[in-house]
Scaffold this motif. Structure first.
Motif, PDB file in Angstrom:
ATOM      1  N   ARG A 262      23.226  36.943 101.353  1.00 46.01           N
ATOM      2  CA  ARG A 262      23.058  38.209 102.216  1.00 46.01           C
ATOM      3  C   ARG A 262      21.437  38.042 102.682  1.00 46.01           C
ATOM      4  NH1 ARG A 262      24.682  43.232  98.576  1.00 46.01           N
ATOM      5  NH2 ARG A 262      24.965  44.115 100.879  1.00 46.01           N
ATOM      6  N   PRO A 263      21.498  38.336 104.300  1.00 51.43           N
ATOM      7  CA  PRO A 263      20.064  38.476 104.989  1.00 51.43           C
ATOM      8  C   PRO A 263      19.194  39.367 104.323  1.00 51.43           C
ATOM      9  CG  PRO A 263      21.597  38.200 106.257  1.00 51.43           C
ATOM     10  CD  PRO A 263      22.369  38.547 105.029  1.00 51.43           C
ATOM     11  N   ASN A 264      17.912  39.015 103.903  1.00 46.40           N
ATOM     12  CA  ASN A 264      17.085  39.880 103.427  1.00 46.40           C
ATOM     13  C   ASN A 264      17.268  40.499 102.271  1.00 46.40           C
ATOM     14  OD1 ASN A 264      15.141  39.178 105.704  1.00 46.40           O
ATOM     15  ND2 ASN A 264      16.034  40.927 106.770  1.00 46.40           N
ATOM     16  N   TYR A 265      17.893  39.944 101.392  1.00 42.46           N
ATOM     17  CA  TYR A 265      18.309  40.381  99.910  1.00 42.46           C
ATOM     18  C   TYR A 265      17.684  39.211  99.072  1.00 42.46           C
ATOM     19  CZ  TYR A 265      21.544  44.235 100.938  1.00 42.46           C
ATOM     20  OH  TYR A 265      22.311  45.415 101.078  1.00 42.46           O
ATOM     21  N   SER A 266      17.239  40.016  97.651  1.00 43.88           N
ATOM     22  CA  SER A 266      16.722  38.753  96.662  1.00 43.88           C
ATOM     23  C   SER A 266      18.150  38.261  95.934  1.00 43.88           C
ATOM     24  CB  SER A 266      15.928  39.627  95.788  1.00 43.88           C
ATOM     25  OG  SER A 266      16.680  40.744  95.098  1.00 43.88           O
ATOM     26  N   ALA A 267      18.131  37.399  95.224  1.00 38.68           N
ATOM     27  CA  ALA A 267      19.355  37.093  94.437  1.00 38.68           C
ATOM     28  C   ALA A 267      19.465  38.329  93.475  1.00 38.68           C
ATOM     29  CB  ALA A 267      18.844  36.032  93.361  1.00 38.68           C
ATOM     30  N   PRO A 268      20.968  38.721  93.129  1.00 39.48           N
ATOM     31  CA  PRO A 268      21.277  39.764  92.588  1.00 39.48           C
ATOM     32  C   PRO A 268      21.063  39.688  90.782  1.00 39.48           C
ATOM     33  CG  PRO A 268      23.213  38.662  93.068  1.00 39.48           C
ATOM     34  CD  PRO A 268      22.084  37.790  93.728  1.00 39.48           C
ATOM     35  N   ASP A 269      20.743  40.574  90.257  1.00 39.17           N
ATOM     36  CA  ASP A 269      20.667  40.681  88.712  1.00 39.17           C
ATOM     37  C   ASP A 269      21.843  41.336  88.441  1.00 39.17           C
ATOM     38  OD1 ASP A 269      19.761  40.470  86.235  1.00 39.17           O
ATOM     39  OD2 ASP A 269      18.159  42.171  86.428  1.00 39.17           O
ATOM     40  N   VAL A 270      22.603  40.631  87.527  1.00 39.38           N
ATOM     41  CA  VAL A 270      23.770  41.111  86.829  1.00 39.38           C
ATOM     42  C   VAL A 270      23.836  41.009  85.196  1.00 39.38           C
ATOM     43  CG1 VAL A 270      26.260  40.870  86.681  1.00 39.38           C
ATOM     44  CG2 VAL A 270      24.966  40.358  88.670  1.00 39.38           C
ATOM     45  N   LEU A 271      23.955  42.117  84.682  1.00 35.75           N
ATOM     46  CA  LEU A 271      24.114  42.089  83.243  1.00 35.75           C
ATOM     47  C   LEU A 271      25.478  43.211  82.936  1.00 35.75           C
ATOM     48  CD1 LEU A 271      23.207  41.805  80.176  1.00 35.75           C
ATOM     49  CD2 LEU A 271      21.923  43.895  80.547  1.00 35.75           C
ATOM     50  N   TYR A 272      26.502  42.308  82.870  1.00 35.60           N
ATOM     51  CA  TYR A 272      27.902  43.109  82.592  1.00 35.60           C
ATOM     52  C   TYR A 272      28.689  42.311  81.673  1.00 35.60           C
ATOM     53  CZ  TYR A 272      30.621  46.881  84.322  1.00 35.60           C
ATOM     54  OH  TYR A 272      31.123  48.021  84.247  1.00 35.60           O
ATOM     55  N   ILE A 273      28.828  43.104  80.395  1.00 42.70           N
ATOM     56  CA  ILE A 273      29.811  42.516  79.367  1.00 42.70           C
ATOM     57  C   ILE A 273      30.855  43.375  78.920  1.00 42.70           C
ATOM     58  CG2 ILE A 273      27.792  41.002  78.569  1.00 42.70           C
ATOM     59  CD1 ILE A 273      27.304  42.998  76.555  1.00 42.70           C
ATOM     60  N   TRP A 274      31.113  44.434  79.584  1.00 43.39           N
ATOM     61  CA  TRP A 274      31.984  45.277  79.230  1.00 43.39           C
ATOM     62  C   TRP A 274      33.349  44.978  80.165  1.00 43.39           C
ATOM     63  CZ3 TRP A 274      26.888  46.237  79.110  1.00 43.39           C
ATOM     64  CH2 TRP A 274      26.379  46.561  78.013  1.00 43.39           C
ATOM     65  N   ASN A 275      34.368  44.116  79.675  1.00 40.39           N
ATOM     66  CA  ASN A 275      35.596  43.840  80.185  1.00 40.39           C
ATOM     67  C   ASN A 275      36.500  44.992  80.316  1.00 40.39           C
ATOM     68  OD1 ASN A 275      36.959  41.896  81.595  1.00 40.39           O
ATOM     69  ND2 ASN A 275      37.439  40.888  79.712  1.00 40.39           N
ATOM     70  N   GLN A 276      36.542  45.815  81.323  1.00 40.30           N
ATOM     71  CA  GLN A 276      37.548  47.021  81.266  1.00 40.30           C
ATOM     72  C   GLN A 276      38.769  46.712  82.115  1.00 40.30           C
ATOM     73  OE1 GLN A 276      34.034  49.829  81.721  1.00 40.30           O
ATOM     74  NE2 GLN A 276      35.516  50.822  80.234  1.00 40.30           N
ATOM     75  N   GLN A 277      39.862  47.261  81.557  1.00 42.04           N
ATOM     76  CA  GLN A 277      41.131  47.379  82.505  1.00 42.04           C
ATOM     77  C   GLN A 277      41.399  48.712  82.919  1.00 42.04           C
ATOM     78  OE1 GLN A 277      43.073  45.864  78.737  1.00 42.04           O
ATOM     79  NE2 GLN A 277      43.830  44.183  79.777  1.00 42.04           N
ATOM     80  N   THR A 278      41.327  48.870  84.202  1.00 32.57           N
ATOM     81  CA  THR A 278      40.879  50.166  84.975  1.00 32.57           C
ATOM     82  C   THR A 278      42.345  50.644  85.636  1.00 32.57           C
ATOM     83  OG1 THR A 278      40.484  49.419  87.075  1.00 32.57           O
ATOM     84  CG2 THR A 278      38.773  49.690  85.171  1.00 32.57           C
ATOM     85  N   TYR A 279      42.453  51.973  85.583  1.00 34.57           N
ATOM     86  CA  TYR A 279      43.725  52.754  86.405  1.00 34.57           C
ATOM     87  C   TYR A 279      43.787  52.274  87.967  1.00 34.57           C
ATOM     88  CZ  TYR A 279      45.104  55.578  82.504  1.00 34.57           C
ATOM     89  OH  TYR A 279      45.435  55.980  81.303  1.00 34.57           O
ATOM     90  N   GLN A 280      42.388  51.819  88.298  1.00 28.75           N
ATOM     91  CA  GLN A 280      42.391  51.493  89.706  1.00 28.75           C
ATOM     92  C   GLN A 280      42.792  49.782  89.979  1.00 28.75           C
ATOM     93  OE1 GLN A 280      40.194  52.973  87.982  1.00 28.75           O
ATOM     94  NE2 GLN A 280      38.252  53.734  89.055  1.00 28.75           N
ATOM     95  N   HIS A 281      43.155  49.435  88.953  1.00 22.38           N
ATOM     96  CA  HIS A 281      43.587  48.084  88.643  1.00 22.38           C
ATOM     97  C   HIS A 281      42.612  46.893  89.485  1.00 22.38           C
ATOM     98  CE1 HIS A 281      46.480  45.062  87.497  1.00 22.38           C
ATOM     99  NE2 HIS A 281      47.019  44.843  88.820  1.00 22.38           N
ATOM    100  N   ASP A 282      41.369  46.963  89.319  1.00 17.43           N
ATOM    101  CA  ASP A 282      40.377  46.404  89.915  1.00 17.43           C
ATOM    102  C   ASP A 282      39.612  45.519  88.737  1.00 17.43           C
ATOM    103  OD1 ASP A 282      38.736  48.282  88.727  1.00 17.43           O
ATOM    104  OD2 ASP A 282      37.527  48.582  90.668  1.00 17.43           O
ATOM    105  N   PHE A 283      38.728  44.693  88.961  1.00 16.10           N
ATOM    106  CA  PHE A 283      37.795  43.709  88.056  1.00 16.10           C
ATOM    107  C   PHE A 283      36.462  44.066  88.808  1.00 16.10           C
ATOM    108  CE2 PHE A 283      36.039  39.229  87.269  1.00 16.10           C
ATOM    109  CZ  PHE A 283      35.675  39.981  85.794  1.00 16.10           C
ATOM    110  N   SER A 284      35.664  44.722  88.156  1.00 17.75           N
ATOM    111  CA  SER A 284      34.545  45.247  88.663  1.00 17.75           C
ATOM    112  C   SER A 284      33.288  44.960  87.693  1.00 17.75           C
ATOM    113  CB  SER A 284      34.314  46.619  89.280  1.00 17.75           C
ATOM    114  OG  SER A 284      35.460  46.889  90.129  1.00 17.75           O
TER     115      SER A 284
END
Length: 372
Positions: free
Chosen positions: A212-234
């Protein structure tokens, strides 16, 4: 010698404890069309909460040791699969009876010790279970870190499940979900789509390696594996958005964003949703209004995604790690850390209830809300 009065109080306490066990009878059957919440805590409990009454329905005692208590549900919502025993085993528990019906050790080879760092889920049809094993060979004079692997189990394999097939996997893999077409989506340095029959990993969403132009590398800390009503993986990311090619951090805008995969279609989304003002451990879109994004850790916060604007925040009694919605989006459940589940109204951002669980801390368990 203790007095008669003291003995009477002790007896009353014992009887009270027994009556609590009766109220949370392990054989209480879940009702079709009813909404529930499942979570886990120390010393090693799996709890089922009735969402209609916001009260504890039952508690299942888990085998072995607690940790991390990551929960995934079968598609029919009859079995809760729990990664536990210090990240070393997956257990399948029948929610109606609290009976254990599945067990797989992450360690599968002689001489190795293997753990799964939150990385497991159930297939879209409920027939298979996937884990990422991180093995170490335990030698007499040294330890040798081995290649991680994707192990595929049959969910009907019972109490001594062995992999149907295994494939080499990248390092640093964590949470995962299964799409409706059978594709496995796995978060790691990037977010991968995986063919579970061939073991082929392809980058679906560049994370560490995004361009992505003019963005740093993203920082991700996400360990909660939830099954949502929206039926998405986020999962959430944070990043610096620079003003120009100089990439001066002093003038950058720091943002929070969302990686998301639609599990029905496989469509992906990378979206900034607001300014980075504090850290959130989990976040979720409202089932009622997908333009509203909520995050939690030390505060509960609500964002307008299109406007990329913080709308409201709520003060909490203590930190909570895991945020969940009921199906109609009228209640937010906050869990993790201590042994209480806080309930908030997403419209007013006011606390409307609390459920205290028997036992100790929930720590970093993954809470799931579901309709039977």
């Amino acid at each position: 010698m203790p007095s008669i009065k003291a003995c009477g109080l002790a007896a009353f306490a014992i009887l009270s404890a027994c009556s609590l066990t009766v109220l949370a009878d392990e054989n209480t059957v879940l009702q079709s069309g009813h909404e529930y919440l499942v979570t886990a805590n120390y010393p090693n409990n799996l709890h089922v909460i009735d969402v209609a009454t916001d009260s504890l329905l039952k508690t299942c005692k888990m085998p072995d040791a607690f940790g991390p208590g990551t929960i995934q549900l079968s598609p029919d919502r009859k079995i809760a699969y729990v990664l536990n025993n210090h990240y070393a085993d997956v257990y399948g528990v029948e929610l109606d009876s609290c009976k254990q019906v599945f067990h797989a050790s992450i360690t599968q080879k002689p001489g190795e010790k293997a753990k799964s760092m939150f990385a497991f889920t159930v297939s879209h049809d409920g027939k298979e279970l996937y884990t990422i094993a991180n093995p170490t060979l335990m030698m007499n004079d040294r330890y040798e870190v081995q290649q991680p692997r994707l192990d595929v189990y049959s969910t009907d394999a019972g109490m001594d499940a062995k992999p149907l097939r295994s494939f080499p996997a990248p390092r640093q893999l964590t949470i995962m979900q299964s799409g409706d077409d059978g594709t496995l989506y796995v978060a790691g340095a990037d977010i991968y789509k995986v063919d579970v029959n061939t073991g082929k990993f392809d980058v679906l969403i560049p994370s560490r390696h995004w361009k992505r132009p003019n963005y740093s590398a993203p920082d991700v800390l996400y360990i909660w594996n939830q099954q949502t009503y929206q039926h998405d993986f986020s999962l959430l990311y944070s990043a610096a958005k620079f003003k120009d090619k100089k990439q001066d951090p002093a003038t950058a805008e720091y943002v929070y964003g969302l990686f998301s995969i639609d599990l029905k279609t496989g469509k992906t989304e990378t979206t900034d949703f607001g300014p980075l003002t504090e850290i959130y451990f989990t976040g979720m879109r409202s089932p009622k209004d997908p333009n509203l994004m909520f995050g939690v850790l030390n505060r509960l916060a609500k964002y307008d995604i299109k406007q990329k604007k913080l709308l409201q925040s709520a003060t909490l009694d203590h930190s909570y790690y895991c945020l969940s919605f009921n199906k109609d989006g009228s209640k937010i459940y906050l869990s993790g850390t201590f042994n209480d589940v806080a309930i908030f109204d997403p419209e007013t951002m006011k606390q409307i209830g609390s459920i205290k669980l028997p036992g100790g801390d929930m720590a970093i368990t993954t809470t799931q809300v579901f309709m039977r």
